[in-house]
Scaffold this motif. Structure first.
Motif, PDB file in Angstrom:
ATOM      1  N   LEU A  44       0.839  -1.212   0.000  1.00  0.00           N
ATOM      2  CA  LEU A  44       0.000   0.000   0.000  1.00  0.00           C
ATOM      3  C   LEU A  44       0.865   1.250   0.000  1.00  0.00           C
ATOM      4  CD1 LEU A  44      -2.929  -0.868   2.414  1.00  0.00           C
ATOM      5  CD2 LEU A  44      -3.090  -0.331  -0.015  1.00  0.00           C
ATOM      6  N   MET A  80      -6.767   0.427   6.870  1.00  0.00           N
ATOM      7  CA  MET A  80      -6.960  -0.348   5.643  1.00  0.00           C
ATOM      8  C   MET A  80      -6.407  -1.766   5.785  1.00  0.00           C
ATOM      9  SD  MET A  80      -6.222   2.524   2.658  1.00  0.00           S
ATOM     10  CE  MET A  80      -6.635   1.469   1.253  1.00  0.00           C
ATOM     11  N   THR A  87     -10.221  -3.627   1.483  1.00  0.00           N
ATOM     12  CA  THR A  87      -8.843  -3.530   0.991  1.00  0.00           C
ATOM     13  C   THR A  87      -8.359  -4.903   0.535  1.00  0.00           C
ATOM     14  OG1 THR A  87      -8.332  -1.612   2.351  1.00  0.00           O
ATOM     15  CG2 THR A  87      -6.462  -2.917   1.594  1.00  0.00           C
ATOM     16  N   LEU A 105      -7.627   1.498  -4.518  1.00  0.00           N
ATOM     17  CA  LEU A 105      -6.933   1.632  -3.237  1.00  0.00           C
ATOM     18  C   LEU A 105      -6.592   3.094  -2.947  1.00  0.00           C
ATOM     19  CD1 LEU A 105      -4.560  -1.453  -3.438  1.00  0.00           C
ATOM     20  CD2 LEU A 105      -6.530  -1.173  -1.910  1.00  0.00           C
TER      21      LEU A 105
END
Length: 167
Positions: A44, A80, A87, A105
Motif C-alpha cells: 500500500l 486499511m 482492501t 486503493l
C-alpha cells in the motif's frame, strides 16, 4: 454522479472492468494468495508513494508520514490493513488489472484521509465512511451527500454539505 442504491440495489462487491491495453506506471499488486499484514502495508505504501508519477508531488504522501503512528496517513493505512475488509477484496480481485485495483486503493485512502483530517467521527452524518463497504456506498442517497461514483465504481464526485467538517 451515481450513488449506490440510488437507482438499483447493487451489492457491495467489486465491479469488474475489462483489462486495459496500456501498461501501468503503478507497481504490481500482491499475488492473489492472502498476503501478510506487513506485506500488505508495504505494498500500500509503495502504491501510494508511486502516485506522484501522475498526481505530482504530495505533502501528505511521503515515507516520513507513513511511518509516524501519530500521522493521519499512517492511521489510514493501519485501518486499511488491519480493519478494512474491502482492501483485501480489492487486492485479491483478479478480475481487474493492477491499474484499476491501484486506483480503487488510492481512492479509498484519499476518502479515509479526508474523513480523519476533517474530524469525521464527529460529523453530523457519518455517510458510511470507514465501513467495510465499497467506497461508492459511502453516502446518504436521500440527502445526496457523500461519494458519487461512475457505473464502473470509480469516484466521480464528492458532495459534503452541512455535515460539520472541521479543518
Amino acid at each position: 454522479a451515481n450513488f449506490i442504491g440510488e437507482n438499483t440495489a447493487r451489492p457491495s462487491e467489486l465491479i469488474t472492468l475489462p483489462p486495459s491495453t496500456a501498461p501501468s506506471d503503478l507497481p504490481t499488486l500482491l499475488p492473489s494468495s492472502m498476503p501478510s499484514q506487513e506485506d500488505l502495508m508495504t505494498r500500500l505504501k509503495e502504491i501510494l508513494l508511486s502516485t506522484s508519477t501522475f498526481l505530482g508531488p504530495s505533502s501528505f504522501l511521503n515515507e516520513t508520514e507513513f511511518n509516524d503512528p501519530q500521522s493521519i496517513p499512517y492511521q489510514v493505512i493501519d485501518w486499511m490493513v488491519n480493519v478494512d475488509e474491502q482492501t483485501g477484496l480489492i487486492v485479491r480481485n483478479e478480475e481487474n488489472d493492477d491499474y484499476v485495483r491501484s486506483i480503487w486503493l488510492i481512492e479509498r485512502f484519499v476518502m479515509v484521509h479526508l474523513y480523519l483530517s476533517t474530524d469525521g467521527p464527529n460529523w453530523n452524518s457519518q455517510l458510511n465512511f470507514m465501513t467495510n463497504t465499497h467506497i461508492c456506498e459511502w453516502n446518504d442517497v436521500e440527502v445526496g451527500n457523500g461519494v458519487g461514483c461512475t457505473d464502473e465504481g470509480f469516484v466521480e464526485s464528492l458532495f459534503l454539505q452541512d455535515i460539520g467538517m472541521v479543518g
